[in-house]
Every structure is written in C-alpha cells, then in structure tokens.
Design a protein around this motif. Structure first.
Motif, PDB file in Angstrom:
ATOM      1  N   GLY A  15       0.689  -1.348  -0.378  1.00 29.89           N
ATOM      2  CA  GLY A  15      -0.257   0.269  -0.219  1.00 29.89           C
ATOM      3  C   GLY A  15       0.652   1.127  -0.021  1.00 29.89           C
ATOM      4  N   VAL A  16       1.073   1.723  -1.177  1.00 27.02           N
ATOM      5  CA  VAL A  16       1.746   2.629  -1.556  1.00 27.02           C
ATOM      6  C   VAL A  16       1.796   3.550  -2.267  1.00 27.02           C
ATOM      7  CG1 VAL A  16       3.871   2.142  -0.097  1.00 27.02           C
ATOM      8  CG2 VAL A  16       3.698   2.240  -2.487  1.00 27.02           C
ATOM      9  N   SER A  30       3.614  10.137   4.261  1.00 26.85           N
ATOM     10  CA  SER A  30       3.468   8.686   3.391  1.00 26.85           C
ATOM     11  C   SER A  30       2.152   8.334   3.140  1.00 26.85           C
ATOM     12  CB  SER A  30       3.430   7.307   4.557  1.00 26.85           C
ATOM     13  OG  SER A  30       5.454   7.703   4.864  1.00 26.85           O
ATOM     14  N   LYS A  31       1.265   9.088   2.881  1.00 28.43           N
ATOM     15  CA  LYS A  31       0.266   8.152   2.116  1.00 28.43           C
ATOM     16  C   LYS A  31      -0.938   9.915   1.409  1.00 28.43           C
ATOM     17  CE  LYS A  31       0.989   4.085   4.092  1.00 28.43           C
ATOM     18  NZ  LYS A  31       1.271   3.001   3.128  1.00 28.43           N
ATOM     19  N   GLY A  32      -1.154  10.975   2.364  1.00 29.57           N
ATOM     20  CA  GLY A  32      -2.357  11.755   2.000  1.00 29.57           C
ATOM     21  C   GLY A  32      -0.590  12.707   1.170  1.00 29.57           C
ATOM     22  N   TRP A  33       0.203  12.866   2.009  1.00 28.63           N
ATOM     23  CA  TRP A  33       1.697  13.690   0.900  1.00 28.63           C
ATOM     24  C   TRP A  33       2.651  12.515   0.287  1.00 28.63           C
ATOM     25  CZ3 TRP A  33      -0.881  13.942   5.565  1.00 28.63           C
ATOM     26  CH2 TRP A  33      -1.669  15.673   5.597  1.00 28.63           C
ATOM     27  N   ALA A  41       4.910  10.075  -0.100  1.00 29.13           N
ATOM     28  CA  ALA A  41       6.324  10.527   0.049  1.00 29.13           C
ATOM     29  C   ALA A  41       6.468   9.619   1.441  1.00 29.13           C
ATOM     30  CB  ALA A  41       6.098  12.020   0.394  1.00 29.13           C
ATOM     31  N   PRO A  42       6.040   8.076   1.129  1.00 34.79           N
ATOM     32  CA  PRO A  42       6.697   7.128   2.100  1.00 34.79           C
ATOM     33  C   PRO A  42       8.228   7.246   2.161  1.00 34.79           C
ATOM     34  CG  PRO A  42       5.826   6.085   0.217  1.00 34.79           C
ATOM     35  CD  PRO A  42       5.622   7.615   0.074  1.00 34.79           C
ATOM     36  N   GLY A  43       8.479   7.451   1.385  1.00 29.59           N
ATOM     37  CA  GLY A  43       9.802   6.732   1.411  1.00 29.59           C
ATOM     38  C   GLY A  43      10.994   8.007   2.540  1.00 29.59           C
TER      39      GLY A  43
END
Length: 387
Positions: free
Chosen positions: A32-33, A235-238, A240-242
C-alpha cells in the motif's frame, strides 16, 4: 516473558511475504504505497537542502521548529492550509510539547507501545487491522486482544468497550482503517476516548489515511477529545513514504516517555526529510488536492473493472479494496491468494494477514500505477468466476 523470547516469537509480515517467490512478471497490488510522483514542494526542498554548502547535522531530535509548527497547525488548529512561514523558528511551548516528530508513523507507534505497555498488559487491536499493532504489543511484552469491527470495517463501540476491562495498557483505533477502509463517527470516537480515559488506558488513534478520501474528510480523535494520542505521517496523504517522517500529537505526559524511546531507537528523523515534510505540510492545500485526484482516477478504474472483483463499497479513506473471495475459496484465503499470484501473476494480500476476521477477504491496493491496476484486475477476475 523475556525480551529474547518476545523477539523470537515475532514473524515476518505476510503483506510483504506475498511478494517472495512471485513470478517476475507479476503485478503487485499488495503493498500500500502511493504510485504517483513525489509532490513538487518536497522535491524543491530536497534540492535546496542539497545545494547548501554547510554541514548536514542531525534531525534535530525534537524536530525542526518549522515542521513542529506545521504539524501543530494541522492537528491542533485543524487547518492544513494555514501554517507558520518557513522563516519562523519559534514554536510556542504548549504546541511543541504536544508534537513528537518521528522516523515515520511506524516509529511513533513503536515508541508509544514500548513506553506505555508493561509485560502482561492487554492491548486492544482491531480485527481485521494493521498487523504491526499485534506485533508491537508482543514486542512490548503485552497481550494483543483483537476487537471486532462493524460490517463495513467501521469502529464498533459496543465490541470495543466490552473488552476494555482488566489491565488494559493501551488501545489502538485505526480510521480510516487498513485494510477495510472503514471509518469512525464522531460519536464513536467520543465514546471510546471517554471510556479509555476512565479505564486508565492509553488510546492511540492511527489516522495515517485520514487525508486519502473520496467523500467528506474523515473525523479525527482531536475533533472530540484532547485525551489519547493521534499518529500520522506524510507517507500516504502527502505521497512521500520514502521520506520516513511521521509524528504523534497528544498529551505531553504521554509523549514524554515515548520521546526517550524514539531517541534511543533512531535519534531523529533525517534532516532533509524533515525539510521536505515541512514543505509538503505548508503546501497541503495543493498537495492533498492532487492526492484526491489520483485517488479518484484509481478508484474509478476499480469500480468499473470486472464485476467479480469490484469493491463492495467505497472506503471512508485509504486506497484499499476489501474484496470477498469466491465462496469455494473461503477457509483457505491464503492458498487462494497464492494461486492468484502464481497462476494469475497478481500479488494481493490475504485478509488473514490482518487477523482472524480477515478470512474470506483479500486486500487489493489501488494506490499504484493506474495502468497496472486495470491489468491486474483483469487478470484476477477469472479466479473469482470459476473454481
């Protein structure tokens, strides 16, 4: 239970394990990304950081003041479009004390569990729910106690409150939820917060998917109560998980011991990532609009795909489709998902990865490449139509 025993009793996440041994051409609808580009404000902030001819120091441990201020505006003022300017470095003490910047929301959860769960204490976790909750409970020496969700994965106060007895050290709610996408009403949040406060249990509200939604913005625990702790990240809304930047917001007395745990774990979130996260939060209006456009595109594909694998209902938030397996596969969801992977070349996650109540369901991530999502659903459909 000793620390060594707690660690050796842990097992790898089935979510990631489903990718192990998959055919090279398999389409991954498991992890989930967000599958769209890192938003421009974050890219610009990272470029500016790299261009500075100066030492690159630690975090700092408490978070750069601009990021702490932006998180405070988002959660404490409820306004994602009005944050302090980048040049403002002073953050009021009452705001800074209520914000803990962490290396992703996972680090925030880990620090809270280790700080507030004593060996033998019960920890309430949603079922189905994110598997890390049970893992962290065991790592802290606690006993995970699953509580059932409502028919659509919504927070069910009756089942939650029925288990809030005895020595409960911590309770987790996740809304919108992973994997079901279920939400929580203001009334349910208020009831749970009041009950946990009365029982002396730390309430942790994982709201990482709150700004990944199709309809009205989901409620927050902060809308009804100042007790407990809210956890989120970029990570999710924006998308940017990394960056690995998350945070916890809540009672300073609850955050103080968790800060010590986090600092011992990882010192701080990386400074370039904190600068990029600040830029994302400062430009939330623009970034979150793009997130919703991306979500609408992907959800439209899921809702118009093969009938056999169409989502039963739109989620309150998140980008997961929670799909029932065909009747003949109930009872062996893991085996069914392995067949879809090995023969159909599509990676999906069995519902049992999220708890016993996940039997009979698969989680499909709609967050990735839209073209691959469409292809993956086409490949999956025949496995639902014939035994």
């Amino acid at each position: 239970m000793s620390t060594a025993t707690r660690v050796t009793s842990l097992s790898p996440s089935l979510i990631r394990a489903m990718s192990v041994g998959a055919p090279p051409e398999a389409i991954d609808l498991g992890l989930g990304v967000p599958g769209w580009a890192l938003p421009e404000p974050a890219r610009r902030a990272l470029e500016e950081c790299a261009a500075r001819e100066e030492p690159l120091g630690y975090g700092p441990i408490g978070g750069i003041p601009e990021l702490v201020s932006a998180i405070g505006d988002y959660h404490l003022l409820g306004d994602v479009t009005s944050v302090h300017p980048v040049h403002q470095c002073h953050v009021p003490g009452d705001v800074a004390d209520q914000v803990m910047v962490t290396a992703g929301s996972q680090a925030a959860l880990t620090a809270l569990f280790l700080a507030h769960v004593s060996p033998g204490q019960r920890v309430l976790v949603p079922d189905p729910g994110f598997p890390a909750y049970s893992t962290l409970a065991r790592l802290a020496g606690g006993v995970p106690v699953p509580y059932a969700l409502g028919p659509r994965g919504d927070l069910d106060t009756q089942t939650f409150l029925a288990l809030l007895e005895g020595d409960v050290g911590l309770a987790v709610i996740n809304h919108p939820g992973n994997p079901t996408g279920g939400g929580a009403s203001l009334e349910a949040l208020a009831a749970v917060a009041s009950a946990c406060r009365a029982a002396g249990a730390v309430l942790v509200s994982d709201e990482v998917y709150r700004d990944v939604h199709l309809g009205p913005r989901p409620a927050s625990l902060r809308d009804v109560s100042t007790s407990g702790v809210v956890v989120s990240s970029v990570s999710k809304g924006w998308a940017a998980p990394g960056l690995r930047v998350g945070w916890a917001v809540g009672d300073p007395a609850l955050l103080e011991p968790a800060r010590l745990v986090h600092n011992a774990m990882t010192t701080s979130a990386a400074r370039p990532s904190q600068l990029a996260a600040t830029a994302l939060l400062r430009n939330s209006a623009e970034v979150l609009r793009q997130t919703r456009r991306e979500l609408i595109q992907r959800w439209s594909i899921a809702q118009t795909g093969p009938v056999a694998v169409r989502p039963v209902a739109a989620p309150a938030g998140g980008f997961y489709a929670w799909i029932p397996v065909p009747e003949w596969a109930v009872g062996d969801t893991l085996g069914f998902c392995r067949r879809v992977r090995d023969e159909g070349h599509v990676i999906v996650v069995p519902g049992t990865a999220f708890g016993a109540a996940g039997e009979g369901f698969v989680r499909v991530s709609c967050g990735g490449d839209p073209r691959l999502l469409a292809q993956g659903l086409q490949r999956m459909a025949p496995f639902w139509e014939v035994p």
